[in-house]
Design a protein around this motif. Structure first.
Motif, PDB file in Angstrom:
ATOM      1  N   VAL A 100     -15.150 -45.083  39.209  1.00  8.97           N
ATOM      2  CA  VAL A 100     -13.848 -44.563  38.813  1.00  8.97           C
ATOM      3  C   VAL A 100     -13.719 -44.814  37.315  1.00  8.97           C
ATOM      4  O   VAL A 100     -13.798 -45.958  36.851  1.00  8.97           O
ATOM      5  CB  VAL A 100     -12.699 -45.237  39.581  1.00  8.97           C
ATOM      6  CG1 VAL A 100     -11.353 -44.710  39.070  1.00  8.97           C
ATOM      7  CG2 VAL A 100     -12.836 -44.985  41.078  1.00  8.97           C
ATOM      8  N   VAL A 101     -13.558 -43.740  36.564  1.00  8.05           N
ATOM      9  CA  VAL A 101     -13.487 -43.802  35.103  1.00  8.05           C
ATOM     10  C   VAL A 101     -12.083 -43.402  34.690  1.00  8.05           C
ATOM     11  O   VAL A 101     -11.652 -42.271  34.961  1.00  8.05           O
ATOM     12  CB  VAL A 101     -14.502 -42.832  34.462  1.00  8.05           C
ATOM     13  CG1 VAL A 101     -14.521 -42.990  32.953  1.00  8.05           C
ATOM     14  CG2 VAL A 101     -15.889 -43.019  35.061  1.00  8.05           C
ATOM     15  N   ASP A 102     -11.332 -44.318  34.050  1.00  6.91           N
ATOM     16  CA  ASP A 102      -9.984 -43.929  33.621  1.00  6.91           C
ATOM     17  C   ASP A 102      -9.806 -44.139  32.136  1.00  6.91           C
ATOM     18  O   ASP A 102     -10.522 -44.913  31.498  1.00  6.91           O
ATOM     19  CB  ASP A 102      -8.916 -44.626  34.468  1.00  6.91           C
ATOM     20  CG  ASP A 102      -8.626 -46.040  34.049  1.00  6.91           C
ATOM     21  OD1 ASP A 102      -7.982 -46.219  33.008  1.00  6.91           O
ATOM     22  OD2 ASP A 102      -9.027 -46.973  34.778  1.00  6.91           O
ATOM     23  N   ASP A 103      -8.838 -43.429  31.592  1.00  7.39           N
ATOM     24  CA  ASP A 103      -8.670 -43.344  30.139  1.00  7.39           C
ATOM     25  C   ASP A 103      -7.691 -44.361  29.579  1.00  7.39           C
ATOM     26  O   ASP A 103      -7.381 -44.329  28.391  1.00  7.39           O
ATOM     27  CB  ASP A 103      -8.221 -41.932  29.755  1.00  7.39           C
ATOM     28  CG  ASP A 103      -6.765 -41.650  30.130  1.00  7.39           C
ATOM     29  OD1 ASP A 103      -6.228 -42.379  31.002  1.00  7.39           O
ATOM     30  OD2 ASP A 103      -6.174 -40.712  29.556  1.00  7.39           O
ATOM     31  N   GLY A 104      -7.188 -45.244  30.426  1.00  4.72           N
ATOM     32  CA  GLY A 104      -6.241 -46.245  29.969  1.00  4.72           C
ATOM     33  C   GLY A 104      -4.801 -45.820  30.023  1.00  4.72           C
ATOM     34  O   GLY A 104      -3.899 -46.640  29.809  1.00  4.72           O
ATOM     35  N   THR A 105      -4.557 -44.534  30.333  1.00  4.13           N
ATOM     36  CA  THR A 105      -3.174 -44.064  30.455  1.00  4.13           C
ATOM     37  C   THR A 105      -2.859 -43.560  31.856  1.00  4.13           C
ATOM     38  O   THR A 105      -1.743 -43.104  32.111  1.00  4.13           O
ATOM     39  CB  THR A 105      -2.885 -42.935  29.448  1.00  4.13           C
ATOM     40  OG1 THR A 105      -3.608 -41.757  29.823  1.00  4.13           O
ATOM     41  CG2 THR A 105      -3.268 -43.341  28.038  1.00  4.13           C
ATOM     42  N   GLY A 106      -3.843 -43.600  32.754  1.00  2.00           N
ATOM     43  CA  GLY A 106      -3.584 -43.210  34.134  1.00  2.00           C
ATOM     44  C   GLY A 106      -4.370 -42.030  34.640  1.00  2.00           C
ATOM     45  O   GLY A 106      -4.378 -41.755  35.848  1.00  2.00           O
ATOM     46  N   ASP A 107      -5.054 -41.300  33.752  1.00  2.00           N
ATOM     47  CA  ASP A 107      -5.904 -40.197  34.191  1.00  2.00           C
ATOM     48  C   ASP A 107      -7.311 -40.725  34.477  1.00  2.00           C
ATOM     49  O   ASP A 107      -7.816 -41.588  33.752  1.00  2.00           O
ATOM     50  CB  ASP A 107      -5.988 -39.119  33.126  1.00  2.00           C
ATOM     51  CG  ASP A 107      -4.690 -38.347  32.990  1.00  2.00           C
ATOM     52  OD1 ASP A 107      -4.014 -38.144  34.007  1.00  2.00           O
ATOM     53  OD2 ASP A 107      -4.356 -37.958  31.859  1.00  2.00           O
ATOM     54  N   CYS A 108      -7.950 -40.192  35.531  1.00  2.00           N
ATOM     55  CA  CYS A 108      -9.274 -40.710  35.883  1.00  2.00           C
ATOM     56  C   CYS A 108     -10.163 -39.623  36.462  1.00  2.00           C
ATOM     57  O   CYS A 108      -9.718 -38.534  36.825  1.00  2.00           O
ATOM     58  CB  CYS A 108      -9.147 -41.874  36.876  1.00  2.00           C
ATOM     59  SG  CYS A 108      -8.810 -41.409  38.583  1.00  2.00           S
ATOM     60  N   ASP A 124     -15.773 -42.790  23.840  1.00  2.00           N
ATOM     61  CA  ASP A 124     -14.628 -43.670  23.689  1.00  2.00           C
ATOM     62  C   ASP A 124     -13.831 -43.254  22.455  1.00  2.00           C
ATOM     63  O   ASP A 124     -14.354 -43.310  21.338  1.00  2.00           O
ATOM     64  CB  ASP A 124     -15.117 -45.116  23.540  1.00  2.00           C
ATOM     65  CG  ASP A 124     -13.984 -46.121  23.489  1.00  2.00           C
ATOM     66  OD1 ASP A 124     -12.813 -45.696  23.404  1.00  2.00           O
ATOM     67  OD2 ASP A 124     -14.264 -47.327  23.538  1.00  2.00           O
ATOM     68  N   PRO A 125     -12.574 -42.834  22.616  1.00  2.00           N
ATOM     69  CA  PRO A 125     -11.801 -42.399  21.452  1.00  2.00           C
ATOM     70  C   PRO A 125     -11.516 -43.524  20.468  1.00  2.00           C
ATOM     71  O   PRO A 125     -11.149 -43.259  19.321  1.00  2.00           O
ATOM     72  CB  PRO A 125     -10.501 -41.862  22.063  1.00  2.00           C
ATOM     73  CG  PRO A 125     -10.399 -42.502  23.394  1.00  2.00           C
ATOM     74  CD  PRO A 125     -11.799 -42.696  23.863  1.00  2.00           C
ATOM     75  N   ASP A 126     -11.687 -44.765  20.884  1.00  2.00           N
ATOM     76  CA  ASP A 126     -11.470 -45.896  19.983  1.00  2.00           C
ATOM     77  C   ASP A 126     -12.745 -46.348  19.281  1.00  2.00           C
ATOM     78  O   ASP A 126     -12.761 -47.386  18.607  1.00  2.00           O
ATOM     79  CB  ASP A 126     -10.867 -47.073  20.754  1.00  2.00           C
ATOM     80  CG  ASP A 126      -9.466 -46.759  21.249  1.00  2.00           C
ATOM     81  OD1 ASP A 126      -8.790 -45.914  20.614  1.00  2.00           O
ATOM     82  OD2 ASP A 126      -9.046 -47.340  22.265  1.00  2.00           O
ATOM     83  N   GLY A 127     -13.843 -45.591  19.459  1.00  2.00           N
ATOM     84  CA  GLY A 127     -15.042 -45.866  18.692  1.00  2.00           C
ATOM     85  C   GLY A 127     -16.067 -46.752  19.363  1.00  2.00           C
ATOM     86  O   GLY A 127     -17.083 -47.087  18.755  1.00  2.00           O
ATOM     87  N   GLY A 128     -15.839 -47.137  20.609  1.00  2.00           N
ATOM     88  CA  GLY A 128     -16.825 -47.928  21.325  1.00  2.00           C
ATOM     89  C   GLY A 128     -18.023 -47.089  21.706  1.00  2.00           C
ATOM     90  O   GLY A 128     -18.036 -45.868  21.543  1.00  2.00           O
ATOM     91  N   ARG A 152      -7.349 -38.789  27.875  1.00  2.00           N
ATOM     92  CA  ARG A 152      -7.699 -38.977  26.464  1.00  2.00           C
ATOM     93  C   ARG A 152      -9.197 -38.910  26.214  1.00  2.00           C
ATOM     94  O   ARG A 152      -9.633 -38.860  25.060  1.00  2.00           O
ATOM     95  CB  ARG A 152      -7.198 -40.341  25.969  1.00  2.00           C
ATOM     96  CG  ARG A 152      -5.696 -40.502  25.866  1.00  2.00           C
ATOM     97  CD  ARG A 152      -5.373 -41.887  25.292  1.00  2.00           C
ATOM     98  NE  ARG A 152      -5.996 -42.056  23.972  1.00  2.00           N
ATOM     99  CZ  ARG A 152      -6.471 -43.215  23.503  1.00  2.00           C
ATOM    100  NH1 ARG A 152      -6.443 -44.298  24.274  1.00  2.00           N
ATOM    101  NH2 ARG A 152      -6.982 -43.293  22.291  1.00  2.00           N
ATOM    102  N   LEU A 153      -9.980 -38.961  27.261  1.00  2.00           N
ATOM    103  CA  LEU A 153     -11.422 -39.079  27.103  1.00  2.00           C
ATOM    104  C   LEU A 153     -12.079 -37.707  26.970  1.00  2.00           C
ATOM    105  O   LEU A 153     -11.781 -36.787  27.737  1.00  2.00           O
ATOM    106  CB  LEU A 153     -12.032 -39.823  28.288  1.00  2.00           C
ATOM    107  CG  LEU A 153     -11.457 -41.210  28.587  1.00  2.00           C
ATOM    108  CD1 LEU A 153     -12.119 -41.801  29.825  1.00  2.00           C
ATOM    109  CD2 LEU A 153     -11.635 -42.143  27.389  1.00  2.00           C
ATOM    110  N   MET A 178     -11.847 -51.239  23.946  1.00  2.00           N
ATOM    111  CA  MET A 178     -12.422 -49.987  24.427  1.00  2.00           C
ATOM    112  C   MET A 178     -11.454 -49.310  25.378  1.00  2.00           C
ATOM    113  O   MET A 178     -10.909 -49.931  26.292  1.00  2.00           O
ATOM    114  CB  MET A 178     -13.754 -50.243  25.138  1.00  2.00           C
ATOM    115  CG  MET A 178     -14.494 -48.969  25.504  1.00  2.00           C
ATOM    116  SD  MET A 178     -16.166 -49.261  26.145  1.00  2.00           S
ATOM    117  CE  MET A 178     -15.796 -49.844  27.794  1.00  2.00           C
ATOM    118  N   THR A 179     -11.215 -48.011  25.158  1.00  2.00           N
ATOM    119  CA  THR A 179     -10.280 -47.265  25.993  1.00  2.00           C
ATOM    120  C   THR A 179     -10.834 -47.021  27.386  1.00  2.00           C
ATOM    121  O   THR A 179     -10.107 -47.060  28.376  1.00  2.00           O
ATOM    122  CB  THR A 179      -9.945 -45.921  25.329  1.00  2.00           C
ATOM    123  OG1 THR A 179      -9.301 -46.183  24.083  1.00  2.00           O
ATOM    124  CG2 THR A 179      -9.017 -45.090  26.199  1.00  2.00           C
TER     125      THR A 179
END
Length: 290
Positions: free
Chosen positions: A19-27, A154-158, A132-133, A1-2
């Motif tokens: 704190v919600v982040d997208d896995g690439t550093g943006d939150c 979730d862009p990965d489908g979660g 990315r979210l 899950m991203t």
């Protein structure tokens, strides 16, 4: 899950910040808390500093500070964190209604009544991004006219994550009160049912937890868990029964301990009142009003 979601629990006000982040550093930061001691009138940045330390340690870029509503139980740390990290401070467009009511109650001439203290006002269905979210604002009035939930896909489908503010609590606690100005238990019931119409594996993140029976604070439950177990709105409880329960229960509840300072700060988007000529800022206490 991203999606990565880090909760912070402020025990003094029983409030969750996320704190919600997208896995690439943006939150994004949802419902940040600034501590406040009523007896001395002193603010305390400790709850916000814990969030700031987490964000800094992970090198996150704060894109948004999201308020689910104008809280009546804690001061917002939105401006405090924005000064350090940047980001746009946002809330539901219904905040203008709350500003009109409470701006008049507190006789606050510096409050706009149009929400312009915030960087962005969301209408129901507005979409936005956190890196990315993809996120969607969901109007959920009832507790107040301005309550907004935020659905993060979730862009990965979660399964989606939804930050529900003061609508639902954990299943063994129930639902939010509706007796503040502009509150409406019928609207709250319909708002909650719109949340419970989401897929059963959708995770609902609460703004508060008041754990019964000595359990530890918990921050989330699935739609399926809420539909089967929420003591106030599980499946089978109709609108009329909920409204009667909510009205009777609300009559027994005390005003939140920090309501008077919190509301007049939070309708200013978390900014403290402007200082008087002597350099000191003052809060107002309306006598014999509540």
């Amino acid at each position: 899950m991203t999606i990565s979601i880090q909760p912070f629990f402020d025990r003094a006000t029983s409030t969750f910040t996320y704190v919600v982040d997208d896995g690439t550093g943006d939150c994004a930061i949802v419902d940040p808390v600034l501590g406040f001691e009523m007896a001395t009138g002193r603010t305390d940045p400790a709850p916000a500093d814990a969030i700031a330390a987490f964000v800094a340690a992970r090198g996150l870029c704060v894109r948004r500070l999201l308020e689910t509503h104008a809280h009546a139980d804690h001061l917002s740390a939105g401006p405090y964190l924005r000064r350090r990290f940047g980001g746009r401070l946002a809330i539901g467009a219904g905040i203008a209604d709350v500003q009109r009511v409470f701006g008049n109650i507190f006789h606050l001439e510096d409050v706009s009544r149009d929400g312009s203290e915030f960087d962005q006002l969301f209408a129901n269905g507005d979409t936005f991004s956190i890196g990315r979210l993809r996120a969607t604002a969901m109007a959920v009035p009832g507790h107040t006219p301005a309550d907004m939930a935020y659905r993060i896909d979730d862009p990965d489908g979660g399964p989606p994550a939804v930050f529900v503010g003061d609508t639902l609590f954990m299943p063994d606690v129930g639902t939010a009160r509706c007796d503040f100005p502009g509150g409406d238990p019928r609207l709250l019931y319909r708002s909650i049912r719109s949340l419970l119409d989401l897929p059963g594996d959708t995770m609902l993140y609460v703004c508060h937890d008041y754990p019964p029976n000595g359990r530890e604070p918990a921050c989330r439950a699935s739609v399926a868990e809420q539909r089967s177990g929420n003591i106030h709105v599980r499946d089978g409880i109709e609108e009329g029964a909920f409204v009667a329960m909510r009205r009777a229960r609300d009559k027994t509840l005390a005003i939140p301990a920090l309501m008077l300072p919190s509301v007049q700060v939070n309708i200013r988007a978390g900014r403290l009142p402007p200082p008087d000529a002597n350099g000191t800022a003052y809060l107002r206490i309306p006598l014999n009003r509540f």
